[in-house]
Enzyme design. Structure first.
Site, mmCIF file in Angstrom:
data_model
loop_
_atom_site.group_PDB
_atom_site.id
_atom_site.type_symbol
_atom_site.label_atom_id
_atom_site.label_comp_id
_atom_site.label_asym_id
_atom_site.label_seq_id
_atom_site.Cartn_x
_atom_site.Cartn_y
_atom_site.Cartn_z
ATOM 1 N N LYS A 1 -3.040 5.046 -2.653
ATOM 2 C CA LYS A 1 -4.086 5.788 -1.953
ATOM 3 C C LYS A 1 -4.579 6.905 -2.875
ATOM 4 O O LYS A 1 -3.780 7.510 -3.610
ATOM 5 C CB LYS A 1 -3.517 6.391 -0.665
ATOM 6 C CG LYS A 1 -3.143 5.351 0.380
ATOM 7 C CD LYS A 1 -4.363 4.691 0.975
ATOM 8 C CE LYS A 1 -3.996 3.834 2.182
ATOM 9 N NZ LYS A 1 -5.183 3.186 2.775
ATOM 10 N N GLY B 1 -3.692 -4.058 6.172
ATOM 11 C CA GLY B 1 -2.645 -3.679 7.125
ATOM 12 C C GLY B 1 -2.980 -2.368 7.804
ATOM 13 O O GLY B 1 -3.778 -1.580 7.305
ATOM 14 N N LYS C 1 -1.075 -1.111 -4.453
ATOM 15 C CA LYS C 1 -2.264 -0.310 -4.146
ATOM 16 C C LYS C 1 -1.811 1.107 -3.887
ATOM 17 O O LYS C 1 -0.819 1.328 -3.185
ATOM 18 C CB LYS C 1 -2.956 -0.919 -2.931
ATOM 19 C CG LYS C 1 -3.773 0.005 -2.058
ATOM 20 C CD LYS C 1 -4.508 -0.798 -0.987
ATOM 21 C CE LYS C 1 -4.539 -0.069 0.342
ATOM 22 N NZ LYS C 1 -5.140 -0.889 1.420
ATOM 23 N N ASP D 1 -7.228 2.831 -2.983
ATOM 24 C CA ASP D 1 -7.919 2.844 -1.686
ATOM 25 C C ASP D 1 -8.218 4.292 -1.312
ATOM 26 O O ASP D 1 -7.312 5.116 -1.201
ATOM 27 C CB ASP D 1 -7.028 2.190 -0.619
ATOM 28 C CG ASP D 1 -7.725 2.048 0.735
ATOM 29 O OD1 ASP D 1 -8.904 2.455 0.865
ATOM 30 O OD2 ASP D 1 -7.078 1.523 1.665
ATOM 31 N N ASP E 1 -13.377 -2.192 3.340
ATOM 32 C CA ASP E 1 -12.433 -2.259 4.459
ATOM 33 C C ASP E 1 -13.178 -1.743 5.693
ATOM 34 O O ASP E 1 -13.763 -2.535 6.444
ATOM 35 C CB ASP E 1 -11.194 -1.414 4.098
ATOM 36 C CG ASP E 1 -10.173 -1.266 5.214
ATOM 37 O OD1 ASP E 1 -10.460 -1.662 6.355
ATOM 38 O OD2 ASP E 1 -9.070 -0.730 4.975
ATOM 39 N N SER F 1 0.867 -1.165 0.000
ATOM 40 C CA SER F 1 0.000 0.000 0.000
ATOM 41 C C SER F 1 0.907 1.219 0.000
ATOM 42 O O SER F 1 1.749 1.368 0.895
ATOM 43 C CB SER F 1 -0.862 -0.028 1.258
ATOM 44 O OG SER F 1 -1.617 1.161 1.366
ATOM 45 N N GLU G 1 -11.030 0.277 -3.297
ATOM 46 C CA GLU G 1 -11.266 -0.045 -1.887
ATOM 47 C C GLU G 1 -11.936 1.127 -1.170
ATOM 48 O O GLU G 1 -11.470 2.267 -1.262
ATOM 49 C CB GLU G 1 -9.911 -0.380 -1.237
ATOM 50 C CG GLU G 1 -9.995 -0.809 0.221
ATOM 51 C CD GLU G 1 -8.609 -1.188 0.775
ATOM 52 O OE1 GLU G 1 -7.687 -1.464 -0.030
ATOM 53 O OE2 GLU G 1 -8.452 -1.189 2.006
ATOM 54 N N LYS H 1 -9.146 -7.132 8.329
ATOM 55 C CA LYS H 1 -8.116 -6.680 9.263
ATOM 56 C C LYS H 1 -8.478 -7.242 10.629
ATOM 57 O O LYS H 1 -9.597 -7.054 11.098
ATOM 58 C CB LYS H 1 -8.082 -5.148 9.332
ATOM 59 C CG LYS H 1 -7.539 -4.485 8.075
ATOM 60 C CD LYS H 1 -7.541 -2.984 8.171
ATOM 61 C CE LYS H 1 -6.922 -2.376 6.905
ATOM 62 N NZ LYS H 1 -7.151 -0.914 6.831
HETATM 63 O O1 OSB Z 1 -6.993 1.560 4.601
HETATM 64 O O2 OSB Z 1 -5.709 -0.078 4.365
HETATM 65 C C1 OSB Z 1 -5.941 1.015 4.872
HETATM 66 C C2 OSB Z 1 -2.878 2.203 6.839
HETATM 67 C C3 OSB Z 1 -3.494 2.786 7.926
HETATM 68 C C4 OSB Z 1 -4.868 2.828 7.987
HETATM 69 C C5 OSB Z 1 -5.630 2.274 6.968
HETATM 70 C C6 OSB Z 1 -5.038 1.665 5.888
HETATM 71 C C7 OSB Z 1 -3.632 1.667 5.806
HETATM 72 C C8 OSB Z 1 -2.904 1.119 4.677
HETATM 73 C C9 OSB Z 1 -1.503 0.639 4.941
HETATM 74 O O3 OSB Z 1 -3.335 1.088 3.549
HETATM 75 C C10 OSB Z 1 -1.388 -0.819 4.987
HETATM 76 C C11 OSB Z 1 -0.045 -1.240 5.526
HETATM 77 O O4 OSB Z 1 0.914 -1.176 4.763
HETATM 78 O O5 OSB Z 1 0.044 -1.626 6.699
HETATM 79 MG MG MG Z 2 -8.126 0.361 3.299
#
Ligand code: OSB
Ligand code: MG
Length: 395
Positions: A185, A313, A183, A210, A261, A157, A236, A285
């Protein structure tokens, strides 16, 4: 619930006679702070350091299991924070466990079900108890959970960046490292252009986006429909957590699969989302759904419905990461997760060895008991900011 907590150490007693199952001695909460190598930006904010709440559950013979609370410092991903989680664990989770007479990890979530929401608080303790139970059985956690593979697939991510050029550099690096899915953001004003730029440079990679709830159906449906042109694996959580109905309307207008999510905190949420066709992929998660039992139930349900799931994550330290690895071995986890190498986040992780990823973008799942990684107590003690240990007495 009327329970008394014995804050003095309970007397040790043997386990003569029939096996009484788990016998808790105490639950220890510790907060540490880990600086991220680079700030991680999402539509809801920038994270530069991680305040991590580590839970350690001790049994009467001194064996212990570890869990990590994945709540963030501020209530912007969901309603929880690491401070609310600390309070909920100390005031409710521990006393309820003390009075419930839990004998196995699989019963913990049920005993804590009266607690509304606060899944990350519950999950931190529940996962620690799974680690403890696996260790007592001399089994790896992933096998204890019923996992079916000892190699898992990994994606990354990538947070929002200052410029599209910097984003492209980051994608280039992660693709070269072997990660199987990228992925990125997105948020309003930083969406289609970013996707277009990445797709142009990398026509063949498995790519997803995402939004962390940043859009609304009324305002943004057209932009979201434009994303259909870029062959994304998924979009996402484009809309708010509670907007299952609008996600369903949006999914009806898109070719691209939606993935939820933030919206999924329980098996019931998963069932509602799939029955409404509000998504076609689910991100699981551990913290968000309240621990291993809930995560396992959701993946089982989704698998039965032929809906792929993957492990999300929360910028975890090694303890949370190790739990994510174990969970990802379950059969329904058919897409690469956001479970990546410790070195992407931390100068020094708190587990030994740190999590590493092969050039094929996979993690070889450790086979030693419990989470399968040594927790570096020395490192934790050097970083600790706050501690509370609560003794459970005899319930
Ligand atoms: O939406 O998946 C998410 C990190 C913090 C809060 C929400 C998210 C995320 C990530 C990072 O996308 C995922 C990671 O690398 O741990
Ligand atoms: Mg997410």
């Amino acid at each position: 619930m009327n329970v008394a907590i014995n804050r003095k150490p309970a007397a040790k007693h043997g386990t003569a006679g029939s096996d009484p199952g788990l016998q808790f001695e105490s639950i220890q909460l510790r907060e540490i702070e880990l600086p991220l190598k680079a700030p991680f930006e999402t539509s809801f904010g920038i994270t530069s350091r991680r305040r991590v709440l580590i839970v350690r559950v001790f049994d009467k013979d001194g064996a212990s299991g570890y869990g990590e609370c994945t709540a963030m410092e501020e209530p912007f991903f969901n309603h929880e924070t690491i401070d609310t989680a600390w309070t909920i664990i100390s005031k409710y989770v521990v006393p309820m466990l003390a009075s419930a007479g839990i004998s196995d990890a699989g019963s913990v979530a049920r005993a804590l079900a009266p607690i509304q929401g606060n899944c990350m608080a519950v999950g931190a303790v529940e996962t620690a108890i799974w680690d403890l139970e696996a260790k007592l059985l001399g089994k790896s956690l992933w096998q204890h959970l019923g996992g079916t593979k000892n190699v898992i697939s990994c994606g990354v991510s990538i947070g929002l960046q200052k410029t599209p050029e910097i984003l492209l550099e980051k994608v280039t690096r992660e693709v070269a490292s072997g990660y199987q899915r990228i992925k990125i953001k997105i948020k309003p004003g930083q969406d289609v252009e970013l996707v277009k730029a990445v797709r142009k440079e990398f026509p063949d990679i498995t790519l997803s986006v995402d939004a962390n709830s940043a859009y609304s159906l009324d305002r943004d449906a057209e932009m979201l429909q434009e994303l259909d042109d870029y062959d994304l694996l998924m979009i996402e959580q484009p809309l708010s957590a509670g907007d299952l109905l609008d996600h369903a309307k949006l999914q009806g207008r898109l070719k691209t699969a939606l993935c939820l999510d933030e919206s999924i905190t329980s098996l019931r949420d998963a069932r509602h989302a799939l029955e409404l066709d509000a998504c076609r992929i689910i991100n699981i998660k551990l913290g968000r759904v309240g621990g291993h039992a809930s995560a396992r139930a959701i993946q089982e349900y989704a698998h039965h419905k032929n809906v792929p799931v993957w492990c999300g994550g929360m910028l975890e330290s090694g303890i949370g990461r190790a739990h994510n690895i174990a969970m990802s071995t379950l059969e329904g986890f058919t897409l690469p997760g956001d479970v990546s190498a410790s070195a992407r986040y931390w100068e020094k992780d708190i587990i030994d060895p740190p999590v590493t990823v092969t050039p094929q973008g996979t993690i070889n799942v450790p086979s030693s008991p419990g989470i399968g990684f040594e927790v570096n107590e020395k490192e934790i003690e050097a970083l600790v900011k706050r501690t509370e240990e609560i003794f459970l007495g005899d319930g």
